[in-house]
Design a protein around this motif. Structure first.
Motif, mmCIF file in Angstrom:
data_model
loop_
_atom_site.group_PDB
_atom_site.id
_atom_site.type_symbol
_atom_site.label_atom_id
_atom_site.label_comp_id
_atom_site.label_asym_id
_atom_site.label_seq_id
_atom_site.Cartn_x
_atom_site.Cartn_y
_atom_site.Cartn_z
ATOM 1 N N VAL A 1 -47.648 -11.467 1.220
ATOM 2 C CA VAL A 1 -48.923 -11.607 0.261
ATOM 3 C C VAL A 1 -49.790 -12.862 0.679
ATOM 4 N N ALA A 2 -48.856 -13.817 0.938
ATOM 5 C CA ALA A 2 -49.653 -15.169 1.288
ATOM 6 C C ALA A 2 -50.426 -15.100 2.490
ATOM 7 N N ARG A 3 -49.983 -14.312 3.346
ATOM 8 C CA ARG A 3 -50.836 -13.837 4.869
ATOM 9 C C ARG A 3 -52.037 -12.975 4.592
ATOM 10 N N GLU A 4 -51.570 -12.053 3.642
ATOM 11 C CA GLU A 4 -52.806 -11.190 3.437
ATOM 12 C C GLU A 4 -53.985 -11.841 2.721
ATOM 13 N N VAL A 5 -53.919 -12.759 1.889
ATOM 14 C CA VAL A 5 -54.959 -13.610 1.181
ATOM 15 C C VAL A 5 -55.361 -14.579 1.917
ATOM 16 N N GLY A 6 -54.685 -14.897 3.124
ATOM 17 C CA GLY A 6 -55.297 -16.130 3.677
ATOM 18 C C GLY A 6 -54.531 -17.571 3.627
ATOM 19 N N PHE A 7 -53.622 -17.513 2.839
ATOM 20 C CA PHE A 7 -52.863 -18.740 2.570
ATOM 21 C C PHE A 7 -51.848 -19.045 3.721
ATOM 22 N N MET B 1 -70.923 -14.309 0.809
ATOM 23 C CA MET B 1 -69.648 -14.038 -0.190
ATOM 24 C C MET B 1 -69.113 -12.658 -0.029
ATOM 25 N N ASP B 2 -70.025 -11.667 0.280
ATOM 26 C CA ASP B 2 -69.310 -10.380 0.366
ATOM 27 C C ASP B 2 -68.562 -10.412 1.774
ATOM 28 N N TRP B 3 -68.978 -10.901 2.913
ATOM 29 C CA TRP B 3 -68.242 -11.301 4.123
ATOM 30 C C TRP B 3 -66.910 -11.843 3.969
ATOM 31 N N ALA B 4 -67.014 -13.032 3.309
ATOM 32 C CA ALA B 4 -65.674 -13.564 2.941
ATOM 33 C C ALA B 4 -64.583 -12.840 2.213
ATOM 34 N N LEU B 5 -65.305 -12.203 1.106
ATOM 35 C CA LEU B 5 -63.916 -11.060 0.524
ATOM 36 C C LEU B 5 -63.300 -10.240 1.208
ATOM 37 N N ARG B 6 -64.108 -9.647 2.491
ATOM 38 C CA ARG B 6 -63.693 -8.523 3.406
ATOM 39 C C ARG B 6 -62.740 -9.176 4.185
ATOM 40 N N HIS B 7 -62.702 -10.707 4.480
ATOM 41 C CA HIS B 7 -62.022 -11.380 5.541
ATOM 42 C C HIS B 7 -61.066 -12.403 5.062
ATOM 43 N N LEU B 8 -60.808 -12.076 3.729
ATOM 44 C CA LEU B 8 -59.614 -13.368 3.141
ATOM 45 C C LEU B 8 -58.343 -13.428 3.876
ATOM 46 N N ASP B 9 -58.050 -12.327 4.455
ATOM 47 C CA ASP B 9 -56.842 -12.692 5.372
ATOM 48 C C ASP B 9 -56.922 -13.335 6.381
ATOM 49 N N GLU B 10 -58.102 -13.856 6.856
ATOM 50 C CA GLU B 10 -58.167 -14.673 7.976
ATOM 51 C C GLU B 10 -58.724 -16.161 7.560
ATOM 52 N N PRO B 11 -58.272 -16.967 8.673
ATOM 53 C CA PRO B 11 -58.985 -18.533 8.272
ATOM 54 C C PRO B 11 -60.651 -18.417 8.249
ATOM 55 N N ILE B 12 -60.890 -19.046 7.173
ATOM 56 C CA ILE B 12 -62.277 -19.114 7.067
ATOM 57 C C ILE B 12 -62.587 -20.665 6.647
ATOM 58 N N THR B 13 -63.776 -21.039 7.425
ATOM 59 C CA THR B 13 -64.306 -22.272 7.250
ATOM 60 C C THR B 13 -65.722 -22.490 6.495
ATOM 61 N N VAL B 14 -65.934 -23.457 5.883
ATOM 62 C CA VAL B 14 -67.352 -23.733 5.296
ATOM 63 C C VAL B 14 -68.331 -23.345 6.529
ATOM 64 N N GLU B 15 -68.069 -23.852 7.562
ATOM 65 C CA GLU B 15 -69.325 -23.782 8.580
ATOM 66 C C GLU B 15 -69.429 -22.264 9.040
ATOM 67 N N GLN B 16 -68.418 -21.203 8.833
ATOM 68 C CA GLN B 16 -68.482 -20.029 9.059
ATOM 69 C C GLN B 16 -69.324 -19.187 7.908
ATOM 70 N N LEU B 17 -69.081 -19.724 6.666
ATOM 71 C CA LEU B 17 -69.734 -19.288 5.650
ATOM 72 C C LEU B 17 -71.325 -19.602 5.878
ATOM 73 N N ALA B 18 -71.374 -20.944 6.064
ATOM 74 C CA ALA B 18 -72.865 -21.195 6.203
ATOM 75 C C ALA B 18 -73.602 -20.353 7.432
ATOM 76 N N ARG B 19 -72.943 -20.092 8.418
ATOM 77 C CA ARG B 19 -73.548 -19.277 9.365
ATOM 78 C C ARG B 19 -73.480 -18.072 8.815
ATOM 79 N N GLN B 20 -72.737 -17.206 8.230
ATOM 80 C CA GLN B 20 -73.066 -15.961 7.551
ATOM 81 C C GLN B 20 -74.287 -15.801 6.638
ATOM 82 N N ALA B 21 -74.593 -16.997 6.024
ATOM 83 C CA ALA B 21 -75.690 -17.193 5.175
ATOM 84 C C ALA B 21 -77.046 -17.495 5.805
ATOM 85 N N ASN B 22 -76.871 -17.895 7.175
ATOM 86 C CA ASN B 22 -77.915 -18.618 7.812
ATOM 87 C C ASN B 22 -78.392 -19.806 7.048
#
Length: 321
Positions: free
Chosen positions: A280-286, A215-236
């Motif tokens: 703003v839309a780009r900065e937050v990843g939309f 979750m911390d990683w995602a909050l630091r990278h909100l401006d990037e495309p983030i997939t559920v698979e990436q979150l899963a890898r960050q959580a092992n």
């Protein structure tokens, strides 16, 4: 200045008084630089608070009628039968134009006043069946923390009252102010109303700990495309395991949580910067203003432009009633 009135009834539980008194009653004008709510506690003379105290209230139920916002905490008699004078005062306040919100079994007061007819509402999960049975015209949702129906808002019990009160501050003053109030209370700045009231503790402690870095990683990278698979890898974790643990800890799925964080960051950027809507839309990843506007409409029932007009700048003339 917007007047918030807290309605006491006999043997009202002490905990349910804490959130509105602390959030609306403490002067937060140092945060807003534009005043705060005028807070009144209204009730019968010498009304009992829980089994320990009696309240020497300065105001009676008559003052509820003149308030901009009326807060009704739990009404705790054995049969959930609220006093008639309280019900009449709450109804009169609503008819005059007040916003009315309930905490826990305070929903029974609103239902008795007819304010929940044809509306979604919630209360503490222990009492949702009774509320639905007694008031069949109310659509009772037993699985949420709070329900916002514009001028009528209801919450589940105990800590959900904090969530609802912070939600109201967010509506009135914006996300930045609400987050700062939450920080001073050392509580979560935002739990969405749709989160589950009661979450089974079915996940071992280790799995809870594994979510925090992701979750911390995602909050630091909100401006990037983030997939559920990436979150899963960050959580092992595997994707299915991540979804299960997210549901157990957060009460929602990873994708919805991520979108909520993007909207929240967009709110802060709109309040605190002059960045264009596309930026703003780009900065937050939309990615695009179109996507940002769609998510704003879905979650906040407004547009980014309207939100900025309402909440940008260091000061505001005052909270909306």
């Amino acid at each position: 200045m917007s007047v918030v009135a807290l309605a006491l009834s006999d043997t009202v539980p002490l905990f349910e008084l804490g959130a509105p008194c602390t959030i609306f009653g403490a002067d937060r004008s140092d945060i807003t630089e534009a005043g705060w709510y005028e807070f009144r506690v209204c009730g019968p003379p010498n009304v009992r608070v829980d089994q320990w105290f009696r309240a020497a209230t300065e105001f009676g139920y008559d003052e509820l009628v003149t308030a901009d916002t009326v807060v009704v905490p739990a009404c705790h008699d054995a049969d959930m039968r609220p006093p008639r004078d309280l019900v009449d005062a709450v109804r009169a306040a609503y008819d005059r134009g007040a916003r009315v919100l309930s905490i826990c079994t305070g929903a029974f007061v609103l239902a008795e006043a007819g304010l929940l007819d044809g509306r979604r509402a919630t209360t503490h999960w222990l009492h949702t069946a009774t509320l639905a049975r007694r008031y069949p015209r109310v659509t009772v949702d037993a699985n949420v923390l709070y329900v916002d129906e514009d001028r009528v808002l209801t919450s589940a019990g105990k800590a959900a009252g904090i969530d609802l009160c912070l939600h109201v501050v967010r509506r009135d003053w914006g996300a930045t102010v609400a987050n700062e109030v939450a920080r001073r209370l050392v509580t979560a700045p935002h739990r969405a109303g749709g989160q589950a009231q009661y979450i089974e503790p079915a996940v071992p402690k280790q799995s809870y700990d594994e979510l925090a870095p992701a979750m911390d990683w995602a909050l630091r990278h909100l401006d990037e495309p983030i997939t559920v698979e990436q979150l899963a890898r960050q959580a092992n974790l595997g994707v299915r395991t991540l979804n299960r643990h997210f549901r157990s800890r957060v009460g929602t799925n990873p994708l919805k949580w991520l979108q909520d964080q993007r909207v929240r960051k967009a709110q802060q950027l709109l309040e605190q910067t002059d960045l264009g809507i596309d930026t703003v839309a780009r900065e937050v990843g939309f990615g695009t203003a179109v996507a940002l506007r769609r998510h704003f409409r879905q979650r906040l029932d407004t547009t980014p432009d309207a939100y900025r007009r309402a909440f940008s700048g260091a000061t505001r003339e005052g909270a909306r009633g």
